[in-house]
Design a protein around this motif. Structure first.
Motif, PDB file in Angstrom:
ATOM      1  N   GLY A 113      11.810  -2.800   4.256  1.00 17.84           N
ATOM      2  CA  GLY A 113      11.825  -1.153   4.799  1.00 17.84           C
ATOM      3  C   GLY A 113      10.696  -0.320   4.520  1.00 17.84           C
ATOM      4  N   GLU A 114       9.578  -1.228   4.264  1.00 19.31           N
ATOM      5  CA  GLU A 114       8.118  -0.451   3.997  1.00 19.31           C
ATOM      6  C   GLU A 114       7.707   0.376   5.385  1.00 19.31           C
ATOM      7  OE1 GLU A 114       4.267  -2.183   3.649  1.00 19.31           O
ATOM      8  OE2 GLU A 114       4.415  -1.224   1.802  1.00 19.31           O
ATOM      9  N   ALA A 115       8.337  -0.132   6.379  1.00 15.68           N
ATOM     10  CA  ALA A 115       7.695   0.694   7.709  1.00 15.68           C
ATOM     11  C   ALA A 115       8.240   1.856   7.715  1.00 15.68           C
ATOM     12  CB  ALA A 115       8.343  -0.497   8.828  1.00 15.68           C
TER      13      ALA A 115
ATOM     14  N   LEU B  91       8.198   4.094   5.535  1.00 18.36           N
ATOM     15  CA  LEU B  91       7.591   4.980   4.369  1.00 18.36           C
ATOM     16  C   LEU B  91       6.495   5.758   4.958  1.00 18.36           C
ATOM     17  CD1 LEU B  91       7.133   2.381   1.276  1.00 18.36           C
ATOM     18  CD2 LEU B  91       8.798   4.345   1.751  1.00 18.36           C
ATOM     19  N   PRO B  92       6.345   6.803   4.548  1.00 18.34           N
ATOM     20  CA  PRO B  92       5.163   7.676   4.791  1.00 18.34           C
ATOM     21  C   PRO B  92       3.848   6.906   4.851  1.00 18.34           C
ATOM     22  CG  PRO B  92       6.501   8.842   3.467  1.00 18.34           C
ATOM     23  CD  PRO B  92       6.966   7.537   3.497  1.00 18.34           C
ATOM     24  N   ASP B  93       2.693   7.097   5.549  1.00 20.99           N
ATOM     25  CA  ASP B  93       1.724   6.102   5.429  1.00 20.99           C
ATOM     26  C   ASP B  93       0.870   6.098   4.360  1.00 20.99           C
ATOM     27  OD1 ASP B  93       1.861   5.592   8.289  1.00 20.99           O
ATOM     28  OD2 ASP B  93       0.447   7.007   8.858  1.00 20.99           O
ATOM     29  N   LYS B  94       0.844   7.111   3.424  1.00 22.93           N
ATOM     30  CA  LYS B  94       0.052   7.127   2.281  1.00 22.93           C
ATOM     31  C   LYS B  94       0.770   6.081   1.194  1.00 22.93           C
ATOM     32  CE  LYS B  94       2.174  11.098   0.221  1.00 22.93           C
ATOM     33  NZ  LYS B  94       1.760  12.668  -0.451  1.00 22.93           N
TER      34      LYS B  94
ATOM     35  N   ARG C  32      -0.808  -3.366   5.600  1.00 18.64           N
ATOM     36  CA  ARG C  32      -2.027  -2.933   6.335  1.00 18.64           C
ATOM     37  C   ARG C  32      -2.950  -3.955   6.629  1.00 18.64           C
ATOM     38  NH1 ARG C  32      -6.800  -1.241   4.505  1.00 18.64           N
ATOM     39  NH2 ARG C  32      -6.985  -1.171   2.469  1.00 18.64           N
ATOM     40  N   VAL C  33      -3.817  -3.647   7.737  1.00 24.48           N
ATOM     41  CA  VAL C  33      -4.894  -4.425   8.136  1.00 24.48           C
ATOM     42  C   VAL C  33      -6.128  -4.193   7.158  1.00 24.48           C
ATOM     43  CG1 VAL C  33      -6.533  -5.138   9.689  1.00 24.48           C
ATOM     44  CG2 VAL C  33      -4.293  -4.467  10.432  1.00 24.48           C
ATOM     45  N   ILE C  34      -6.396  -5.275   6.310  1.00 28.91           N
ATOM     46  CA  ILE C  34      -7.854  -5.062   5.753  1.00 28.91           C
ATOM     47  C   ILE C  34      -8.852  -5.881   6.259  1.00 28.91           C
ATOM     48  CG2 ILE C  34      -6.330  -4.905   3.211  1.00 28.91           C
ATOM     49  CD1 ILE C  34      -6.910  -7.770   2.462  1.00 28.91           C
ATOM     50  N   ASN C  35     -10.092  -5.536   5.868  1.00 23.19           N
ATOM     51  CA  ASN C  35     -11.196  -6.340   6.657  1.00 23.19           C
ATOM     52  C   ASN C  35     -11.938  -7.093   5.485  1.00 23.19           C
ATOM     53  OD1 ASN C  35     -14.217  -6.392   7.410  1.00 23.19           O
ATOM     54  ND2 ASN C  35     -13.027  -5.686   9.165  1.00 23.19           N
TER      55      ASN C  35
END
Length: 151
Positions: A42-44, A46-49, A54-57
């Motif tokens: 269900g995280e999708a 949630l608000p972005d903050k 997420r994508v990490i580099n």
């Protein structure tokens, strides 16, 4: 030899990204595996903050973070590298951590029945041994990040 970094709290994605980049820059680090609970489905919504998936580099390569970082396993060759790893951890994990080296191997080094079931009779490269998750597609949960050979 393998070591386990056990933070006293689960790491956020920003901390994970900073920590992994600095750990991967240590010459003696051979392989790094993060372990923890998967992000909730269900995280999708949630608000972005508040989103941690997420994508990490890492070393210039984009990686989708699939789990909350609860433990980090590192394969290395020299015991003296542990002090360098401890300094990196002190910098990025201010709330405390343990470095364990109680076991001979945290990351499997030999092929098992699970590897044979997952990959069949294919010749499995040594980098992939111990990276199987019998419940998921390999491509969606394992990222091999190559180092640049600067000779």
């Amino acid at each position: 030899m393998d070591i386990e970094i056990f933070p006293h709290r689960i790491l956020g994605s920003d901390t994970t990204e900073l920590l992994l980049n600095e750990l991967e820059s240590i010459d003696d680090v051979q392989r790094t595996v993060i372990h923890g609970p998967r992000f909730p489905k269900g995280e999708a919504t949630l608000p972005d903050k508040y989103k941690e998936r997420r994508v990490i580099n890492i070393n210039g390569e984009d990686v989708v973070l699939q789990v909350k970082t609860a433990r980090i396993f590192i394969e290395l060759t020299m015991e003296s590298t542990i002090k360098e790893i401890e300094e990196v951890c002190k910098k990025h994990i201010p709330f405390g951590f343990d470095i364990n080296q109680d076991r001979a191997n945290y990351i499997r080094k030999h092929k098992t029945v699970t590897d044979r079931i997952k990959y069949g009779s294919a010749d499995l490269p040594d980098d992939l041994v111990g990276m199987t998750d019998q419940y998921s597609d390999f491509e969606s949960h394992v990222n091999i990040i190559k180092r640049d050979n600067l000779d």
